[in-house]
Design a protein around this motif. Structure first.
Motif, PDB file in Angstrom:
ATOM      1  N   MET A   1      -9.852   5.202  -5.768  1.00  0.00           N
ATOM      2  CA  MET A   1     -10.013   4.256  -4.660  1.00  0.00           C
ATOM      3  C   MET A   1     -11.315   3.479  -4.816  1.00  0.00           C
ATOM      4  SD  MET A   1      -8.840   6.419  -1.284  1.00  0.00           S
ATOM      5  CE  MET A   1      -7.183   7.085  -1.078  1.00  0.00           C
TER       6      MET A   1
ATOM      7  N   GLU B   1      -1.616   8.533  -7.820  1.00  0.00           N
ATOM      8  CA  GLU B   1      -2.472   7.513  -7.224  1.00  0.00           C
ATOM      9  C   GLU B   1      -1.922   7.075  -5.876  1.00  0.00           C
ATOM     10  OE1 GLU B   1      -3.019   2.977  -8.448  1.00  0.00           O
ATOM     11  OE2 GLU B   1      -4.056   4.308  -9.854  1.00  0.00           O
TER      12      GLU B   1
ATOM     13  N   TRP C   1     -10.821  -0.307  -2.767  1.00  0.00           N
ATOM     14  CA  TRP C   1     -10.071  -0.269  -1.508  1.00  0.00           C
ATOM     15  C   TRP C   1      -9.362   1.069  -1.391  1.00  0.00           C
ATOM     16  CZ3 TRP C   1      -5.912   0.607   1.529  1.00  0.00           C
ATOM     17  CH2 TRP C   1      -5.944   0.041   2.811  1.00  0.00           C
ATOM     18  N   GLY C   2      -9.427   1.617  -0.197  1.00  0.00           N
ATOM     19  CA  GLY C   2      -8.720   2.865   0.063  1.00  0.00           C
ATOM     20  C   GLY C   2      -9.057   3.386   1.448  1.00  0.00           C
TER      21      GLY C   2
ATOM     22  N   ARG D   1     -11.023   0.877  -7.482  1.00  0.00           N
ATOM     23  CA  ARG D   1     -10.203  -0.269  -7.065  1.00  0.00           C
ATOM     24  C   ARG D   1     -10.858  -1.024  -5.906  1.00  0.00           C
ATOM     25  NH1 ARG D   1      -6.274   3.737  -7.133  1.00  0.00           N
ATOM     26  NH2 ARG D   1      -5.987   3.563  -4.869  1.00  0.00           N
TER      27      ARG D   1
ATOM     28  N   ASP E   1      -3.098   4.658  -2.125  1.00  0.00           N
ATOM     29  CA  ASP E   1      -4.070   3.784  -1.457  1.00  0.00           C
ATOM     30  C   ASP E   1      -4.591   4.399  -0.167  1.00  0.00           C
ATOM     31  OD1 ASP E   1      -3.738   1.365  -3.216  1.00  0.00           O
ATOM     32  OD2 ASP E   1      -1.674   1.554  -2.480  1.00  0.00           O
TER      33      ASP E   1
ATOM     34  N   LYS F   1       0.832  -1.195   0.000  1.00  0.00           N
ATOM     35  CA  LYS F   1       0.000   0.000   0.000  1.00  0.00           C
ATOM     36  C   LYS F   1       0.876   1.258   0.000  1.00  0.00           C
ATOM     37  CE  LYS F   1      -3.774  -2.461   0.408  1.00  0.00           C
ATOM     38  NZ  LYS F   1      -4.654  -2.683  -0.780  1.00  0.00           N
TER      39      LYS F   1
END
Length: 264
Positions: free
Chosen positions: A128, A82, A133-134, A131, A84, A8
């Motif tokens: 996020m 970008e 997830w974040g 994807r 996470d 991450k």
């Protein structure tokens, strides 16, 4: 609990010192690749070096950019398109009589404490969500709930962060993304240490006595009856950024030493 953030990438704004630095270091200790941010390259390099020295296996990068400005935001985003994990920590405080706070100072506090996090969240949240997830964390303050009369502009900006944080959390419904706010109480960061030193000089006390006097006089409801350490605040933030904190979303989490007298 073993928090593992390997793989991450975490951006912590305003992380060259104080709470921000402690958060970046804590995330690095859990395996995240951390991105240190500050306004000057010298301070960024110094903080990044300190993290890699304290955490030998740490992956740490650094970006010098003033996130309180649109130009600084664009510079940071170009270097780091970008992430996470986003920790909106950049912030300022200043004790000042309400009648002496100018329009310009109100705008400055809003730009640094609120709009910096708004811009970055707008830039990173959509990816996020795609994807699935974040983590986004706003570093607010117990002053958001108990507006301090000696710095009303600061308190108001921290209350605004809670509104932004909760509003963004609503956009994450049904996803693996969370948005939360962490509310430190009086914390002995470098800036607060300077503030306490100035109080000590004015009162003819040593720093320890001046710190205790400040808590007793200005935060009498504190249950720990002392300033928190930056590491104590960072511990909460690291947890909220973890995979294990997946059910904590839209929350205002206090690390205030019990200053706010509430059971909720």
């Amino acid at each position: 609990m073993n928090i593992d953030l390997s793989g991450k990438t975490a951006l912590v704004t305003g992380s060259t010192s104080g709470i921000g630095f402690a958060i970046a270091k804590g995330l690095a200790e859990c395996g995240a690749e951390v991105v240190v941010n500050g306004r000057t390259q010298a301070n960024v390099d110094k903080a990044r070096t300190a993290i890699t020295k304290a955490v030998p296996k740490a992956k740490a990068a650094g970006i010098a950019a003033d996130v309180s400005t649109a130009k600084g935001h664009e510079q940071l985003l170009a270097a780091m398109p970008e992430v996470d994990i986003l920790v909106n920590n950049a912030g300022i405080f200043e004790p000042k009589d309400f009648f002496d706070i100018s329009d310009e100072e109100w705008r400055r506090f809003f730009d640094v404490n609120v709009l910096s996090g708004v811009r970055l969240s707008r830039a990173y949240l959509k990816d996020m969500l795609q994807r699935n997830w974040g983590r986004i964390v706003f570093i607010s303050s117990e002053s958001a709930l108990h507006i301090p009369p000696e710095m009303i502009h600061y308190g108001v900006s921290k209350t605004a962060q809670l509104g932004v944080s909760r509003g963004l959390a609503e956009l994450t419904a049904g996803t693996g993304v969370t948005v939360n706010a962490v509310l430190p109480g009086p914390t002995l960061s470098e800036g607060v240490e300077e503030f306490v030193a100035a109080l000590a000089k004015q009162s003819g006390q040593n720093a320890e006595t001046a710190a205790a006097s400040f808590i007793k006089q200005h935060r009498p409801t504190s249950l720990i009856q002392r300033f928190a350490t930056v590491e104590e605040v960072a511990n909460m933030v690291v947890y909220v950024c973890s995979k294990e904190a997946s059910a904590t979303n839209g929350a205002a989490l206090r690390v205030d030493g019990g200053v706010v007298r509430t059971i909720a």
